[in-house]
Design a protein around this motif. Sequence first.
Motif, PDB file in Angstrom:
ATOM      1  N   UNK A 492       0.772  -1.235   0.000  1.00  0.00           N
ATOM      2  CA  UNK A 492       0.000   0.000   0.000  1.00  0.00           C
ATOM      3  C   UNK A 492       0.800   1.280   0.000  1.00  0.00           C
ATOM      4  N   UNK A 493       2.122   1.199   0.008  1.00  0.00           N
ATOM      5  CA  UNK A 493       2.936   2.415   0.022  1.00  0.00           C
ATOM      6  C   UNK A 493       4.136   2.275  -0.906  1.00  0.00           C
ATOM      7  N   UNK A 541       7.280  -1.594   4.850  1.00  0.00           N
ATOM      8  CA  UNK A 541       6.878  -2.725   5.688  1.00  0.00           C
ATOM      9  C   UNK A 541       5.375  -2.769   5.917  1.00  0.00           C
ATOM     10  N   UNK A 542       4.618  -1.909   5.247  1.00  0.00           N
ATOM     11  CA  UNK A 542       3.179  -1.848   5.456  1.00  0.00           C
ATOM     12  C   UNK A 542       2.829  -0.903   6.587  1.00  0.00           C
ATOM     13  N   UNK A 543       1.603  -0.388   6.560  1.00  0.00           N
ATOM     14  CA  UNK A 543       1.105   0.509   7.603  1.00  0.00           C
ATOM     15  C   UNK A 543       2.037   1.700   7.795  1.00  0.00           C
ATOM     16  N   UNK A 544       2.626   2.173   6.691  1.00  0.00           N
ATOM     17  CA  UNK A 544       3.508   3.351   6.673  1.00  0.00           C
ATOM     18  C   UNK A 544       4.773   3.181   7.520  1.00  0.00           C
ATOM     19  N   UNK A 585       1.249  -6.822   3.089  1.00  0.00           N
ATOM     20  CA  UNK A 585       0.454  -6.747   4.318  1.00  0.00           C
ATOM     21  C   UNK A 585      -0.916  -6.151   4.032  1.00  0.00           C
ATOM     22  N   UNK A 586      -1.906  -6.599   4.802  1.00  0.00           N
ATOM     23  CA  UNK A 586      -3.232  -5.998   4.705  1.00  0.00           C
ATOM     24  C   UNK A 586      -3.206  -4.604   5.325  1.00  0.00           C
ATOM     25  N   UNK A 587      -4.238  -3.824   5.058  1.00  0.00           N
ATOM     26  CA  UNK A 587      -4.286  -2.462   5.568  1.00  0.00           C
ATOM     27  C   UNK A 587      -4.199  -2.461   7.094  1.00  0.00           C
ATOM     28  N   UNK A 588      -3.335  -1.626   7.623  1.00  0.00           N
ATOM     29  CA  UNK A 588      -3.180  -1.541   9.065  1.00  0.00           C
ATOM     30  C   UNK A 588      -2.225  -2.549   9.648  1.00  0.00           C
ATOM     31  N   UNK A 589      -1.720  -3.456   8.824  1.00  0.00           N
ATOM     32  CA  UNK A 589      -0.777  -4.465   9.305  1.00  0.00           C
ATOM     33  C   UNK A 589       0.598  -4.216   8.703  1.00  0.00           C
ATOM     34  N   UNK A 591       4.790  -6.087   8.231  1.00  0.00           N
ATOM     35  CA  UNK A 591       5.622  -7.280   8.368  1.00  0.00           C
ATOM     36  C   UNK A 591       6.945  -6.882   9.014  1.00  0.00           C
ATOM     37  N   UNK A 592       7.718  -7.876   9.395  1.00  0.00           N
ATOM     38  CA  UNK A 592       9.033  -7.612   9.938  1.00  0.00           C
ATOM     39  C   UNK A 592      10.061  -7.502   8.829  1.00  0.00           C
ATOM     40  N   UNK A 593      11.331  -7.465   9.218  1.00  0.00           N
ATOM     41  CA  UNK A 593      12.388  -7.387   8.227  1.00  0.00           C
ATOM     42  C   UNK A 593      13.559  -8.259   8.663  1.00  0.00           C
TER      43      UNK A 593
END
Length: 618
Positions: A492-493, A541-544, A585-589, A591-593
């Motif tokens: 998403x970003x 990583x998702x969720x900004x 990742x889904x919105x608001x979620x 992942x790690x790195x």
Amino acid sequence: MRIIVIGDFHLDPNNYELTRKAMEDVNSTDPDLVIPLGDFGSRERIGSIEGLLEVKPFFDMLTASIRPILGNHDLQRESGNSYQLKGTMESEFLRMFHLDKPYGVVEFDDFRLFFASTEPQPVDSCYSLQECFATDDQFKMLVTELDRRRGVPVIFFTHAPPIGCGLRTVPRVHVKSTNAYLDQNHEPYRWRQLYEQYPEIVMWFSAHYHLGHSYTDSHTFRNGTHFFLTGVHGTCTRDESRISRIIDISSNRIEVLTLDHVQRSITNEGAFSHDDSLSSMIHSNKWQPLPLLSVPIPDSRTILERSMFCSVGEQAALPYGLHPIEPDKYFVSTRDGFTWEVEAGVEAVIGSLHIGEPLQALAVSGDYLWLSWDNYVGLSHLSSPWRFTRSFEAEWPQQKWLIEEPVQCMAPHPDGGIWIAFSYTIQRFFPLKDGGDIPKRIILKAKPHKLIADGAYLWILCEDGTLWKWDGVSTNAHFELEDLLYFDIWGGTQAAAIFCENRIHFLQWSLDGFEVVHRFPFQDTAIAGKPDLFSYQLLCLGDQKLAALVQGNVFYWDRPGSNPIRLPHIQGNASALSRSSLIPAAEGLSCGFAVHAKDDTVWGRQQLELWVTRSLDH
């Protein structure tokens, strides 16, 4: 009771005197039992009856009882299609040492000693001649025996250690050959399940690596079991140490010491002690299994935590050399010409998919690992047991094709195969696909530096800092940005590292356009001239949330407007960065790195680390 554990019993005909002195050292400690862990004889005789006969005079010197097991080299002439009749070594071994089976149990009132022994591999599944293989019959017998006296502590003895124990390995030897762990090419995980399911297994001794006892990871603690490496007595040492293990067992103290055959004395090298009985070690968690490492995230009830780590290879990863396959499974391609397959969840490197010059690029697409080197592109099937390159002379990969020019970068294609970039050209490459049209290609004005797959689209970052977007169909790519050092899109970003006014800036965009969500001015990066493209990596990583590698250091942003969190133990030693998931990742979620770095504060070796955020409220 005193037990002496002797590691690999390789002999050197020019130095038999060292072995004689080592047996004198053993006798001088007044042991009750001596346990040699296999590999009997000199290079020309090992694996044959002559090898067993060669070691017998030295064992005859011992004043204590002896209970040996067989190692990987003892069965090298009988595994697979080897020429020696299967059962030859076992028959002579049993006769010489007056045993019913090469594996088994020695019982005492308050504890038990378990012995697992190497057996010949089947003809149809001998992938590594030197594997420490055990048949189903042996494993079932050991399980049956464990069930027979539950609650009684057990000490295990094997030639190679089980997977997941975290002991130090030798990457260029056993890891490369896929024989670092018990049953490695067959059923290695059953041994891990064994010590997880039976808390009675409180200690486990192995050999195989020819290493000393002074390393931090010569003794580990996992799932309630203490694991110990055992060195060698003779000239086959890999670090000039010549040592054996001593186990002292009494009703109120357990101690592990080293018998040093160089100093000819007992030392505290790699020592361990427990001031209570063996039984008290069952279910005991007083030892910390892994060095914990976490960083608090300011103004939140969340921490950034290292969830897994695993020693990987001997040199740093290539900047593009870290790729996830599954959440805890990775490929790490290193500067010394290996591409390691790593299962971080069990702290194990399974093997290498290439050995040679460092790769120019690699990508995971479907069930294949694609690699490029010189003027070739090749692939290996991820589900094939033959994907590993087990010797320096072996051919790799499983399939390869000659390309017009060297491929400098690649990315997975959504419909199979890969995108490749060579010189100024980009095209799809999928030679396994039958028929079809000639693949569309485009030619750019600057050489591509990185390809980023995003569904049906391909983002192209060129060496001159320009960013392009191509749908794979049109005759031209669409220009997007310039002055970029790095670009990423995921979950998403979009984000980029931009070089502007002699500083590096990290920016993040929403997917509905190039509206700036937040600008991350990065301090202390004033530099003269344009920086090296390989010194910077940036991950969405998702969720900004973002992670970045900057000149060997790793930083994390938890949210727009937050200050970067630096991983404190990495001091310019990080070489590659990757997400820990292939799935957006889904919105608001988020992942790690994962990061590949040399951590001098822990093991002092190159290692793969997995980082996640964790709420303190759970």
